[in-house]
Design a protein around this motif. Sequence first.
Motif, PDB file in Angstrom:
ATOM      1  N   HIS A 149       0.810  -1.218   0.000  1.00  0.00           N
ATOM      2  CA  HIS A 149       0.000   0.000   0.000  1.00  0.00           C
ATOM      3  C   HIS A 149       0.849   1.277   0.000  1.00  0.00           C
ATOM      4  N   LYS A 150       2.161   1.110   0.145  1.00  0.00           N
ATOM      5  CA  LYS A 150       3.033   2.285   0.200  1.00  0.00           C
ATOM      6  C   LYS A 150       4.374   1.957  -0.468  1.00  0.00           C
ATOM      7  N   SER A 163      24.097  10.865 -15.227  1.00  0.00           N
ATOM      8  CA  SER A 163      23.161   9.983 -14.546  1.00  0.00           C
ATOM      9  C   SER A 163      22.555  10.701 -13.347  1.00  0.00           C
ATOM     10  N   GLU A 164      21.244  10.543 -13.157  1.00  0.00           N
ATOM     11  CA  GLU A 164      20.548  11.100 -12.002  1.00  0.00           C
ATOM     12  C   GLU A 164      19.584  10.054 -11.451  1.00  0.00           C
ATOM     13  N   LYS A 165      19.390  10.076 -10.135  1.00  0.00           N
ATOM     14  CA  LYS A 165      18.536   9.095  -9.460  1.00  0.00           C
ATOM     15  C   LYS A 165      17.468   9.820  -8.659  1.00  0.00           C
ATOM     16  N   ALA A 166      16.243   9.252  -8.643  1.00  0.00           N
ATOM     17  CA  ALA A 166      15.151   9.868  -7.889  1.00  0.00           C
ATOM     18  C   ALA A 166      14.216   8.791  -7.356  1.00  0.00           C
ATOM     19  N   VAL A 167      13.448   9.163  -6.332  1.00  0.00           N
ATOM     20  CA  VAL A 167      12.521   8.238  -5.681  1.00  0.00           C
ATOM     21  C   VAL A 167      11.101   8.772  -5.829  1.00  0.00           C
ATOM     22  N   GLY A 168      10.130   7.862  -6.005  1.00  0.00           N
ATOM     23  CA  GLY A 168       8.736   8.265  -6.110  1.00  0.00           C
ATOM     24  C   GLY A 168       7.818   7.161  -5.629  1.00  0.00           C
ATOM     25  N   ASN A 169       6.543   7.493  -5.410  1.00  0.00           N
ATOM     26  CA  ASN A 169       5.586   6.489  -4.921  1.00  0.00           C
ATOM     27  C   ASN A 169       4.968   5.682  -6.056  1.00  0.00           C
ATOM     28  N   LYS A 175      10.210   8.342 -12.385  1.00  0.00           N
ATOM     29  CA  LYS A 175      10.794   8.690 -13.691  1.00  0.00           C
ATOM     30  C   LYS A 175      10.740  10.194 -13.919  1.00  0.00           C
ATOM     31  N   LYS A 176       9.589  10.780 -13.592  1.00  0.00           N
ATOM     32  CA  LYS A 176       9.422  12.223 -13.784  1.00  0.00           C
ATOM     33  C   LYS A 176      10.413  12.998 -12.922  1.00  0.00           C
ATOM     34  N   ALA A 177      10.573  12.560 -11.667  1.00  0.00           N
ATOM     35  CA  ALA A 177      11.493  13.242 -10.757  1.00  0.00           C
ATOM     36  C   ALA A 177      12.939  13.105 -11.235  1.00  0.00           C
ATOM     37  N   ALA A 178      13.295  11.916 -11.744  1.00  0.00           N
ATOM     38  CA  ALA A 178      14.650  11.706 -12.254  1.00  0.00           C
ATOM     39  C   ALA A 178      14.907  12.575 -13.481  1.00  0.00           C
ATOM     40  N   ALA A 179      13.892  12.690 -14.347  1.00  0.00           N
ATOM     41  CA  ALA A 179      14.029  13.526 -15.541  1.00  0.00           C
ATOM     42  C   ALA A 179      14.187  14.998 -15.155  1.00  0.00           C
ATOM     43  N   GLU A 180      13.433  15.430 -14.139  1.00  0.00           N
ATOM     44  CA  GLU A 180      13.535  16.822 -13.678  1.00  0.00           C
ATOM     45  C   GLU A 180      14.939  17.109 -13.144  1.00  0.00           C
ATOM     46  N   LYS A 181      15.493  16.144 -12.403  1.00  0.00           N
ATOM     47  CA  LYS A 181      16.851  16.322 -11.879  1.00  0.00           C
ATOM     48  C   LYS A 181      17.872  16.361 -13.011  1.00  0.00           C
ATOM     49  N   MET A 182      17.639  15.573 -14.058  1.00  0.00           N
ATOM     50  CA  MET A 182      18.557  15.566 -15.194  1.00  0.00           C
ATOM     51  C   MET A 182      18.497  16.898 -15.941  1.00  0.00           C
TER      52      MET A 182
END
Length: 303
Positions: A149-150, A163-169, A175-182
């Motif tokens: 559930h989480k 290369s950039e790494k990101a976490v999401g729910n 993917k969106k967060a990683a792309a934004e960081k890139m």
Amino acid sequence: MSTEVYQSPADTSFDIHEEQRASPGKTPIQILHEYGTKNGNLPVYVMEKAEGEAHQPSFVFSVTIGDVSCTGQGPSKKAAKHQAAEAALNSLNIDAGIVNVAGKSADSNGVAAETNNHPNSVGILQELALQRGWRLPEYSILMEAGPPHKREFTVTCRMESLSEKAVGNSKKAAKKAAAEKMVAKLQSLSGCSEITWTPKPSVRFENLRNSAAEKMSSLRRSPLSIPNTDYIQMMLDLSKEQGFEVTYFDIDELTVNGQYQCLAELSTSPVTVCHGTGISCSNAHNDAAHSALQYIKIMASSK
């Protein structure tokens, strides 16, 4: 080890081969991207698996465009992406006449569209790659954690040597967060909001063969058989000296002997992918680095 080189309107059904004949040189990836640009849903590719033996690797990529998600498998990342794109085109039942309608929307830099006044970072990276002849950005799921559930997903975004790494729910959010960081990294490297950064030219094996630099000369002399050698550091030092990047990809599946597996990818030209195994992830990385060093030593010493 292995080497991978990256190198009709009346009919409502979609024939990819017919479309490619009508538009010579277009690949399933390009056709799907044109369709996505036209409809405001750019396709997003994710490497789901990298498995197989060193001499016969196998990659699995998924592509998501709107509500459609398909997968493809091949002996190289490029082949797997093409299979996924072709499956998506068949699933969408796209009319080839629609695909060719020009409909790109771009921001002031000519690199991507904005949706609802929010920058579409995934689209920005796609447009940059296609317009500037770069490899398409790659999204890889590094980890899934948490209760059902989480759930929490860790995704890496790779763009040329970056290369950039990101976490999401969700996978999409990560993917969106990683792309934004890139995008932010590219803007930082460019020194302004307009992306002017360009990747370093690929290092060809002829350059390595002709190099008389310290680390390369040392590699030629080294037996590469001394126990407990830190081959990861040795590879890092060599890559910094020669100007190429090294990226390690962990393979989820263990070997038949229960060992961890890893692929080391070198941004040489052609791109080189080497396999490694070990009793731990770090041992597998070290073994992959060792295989890559052996390969470079052979290639850089041959005439």
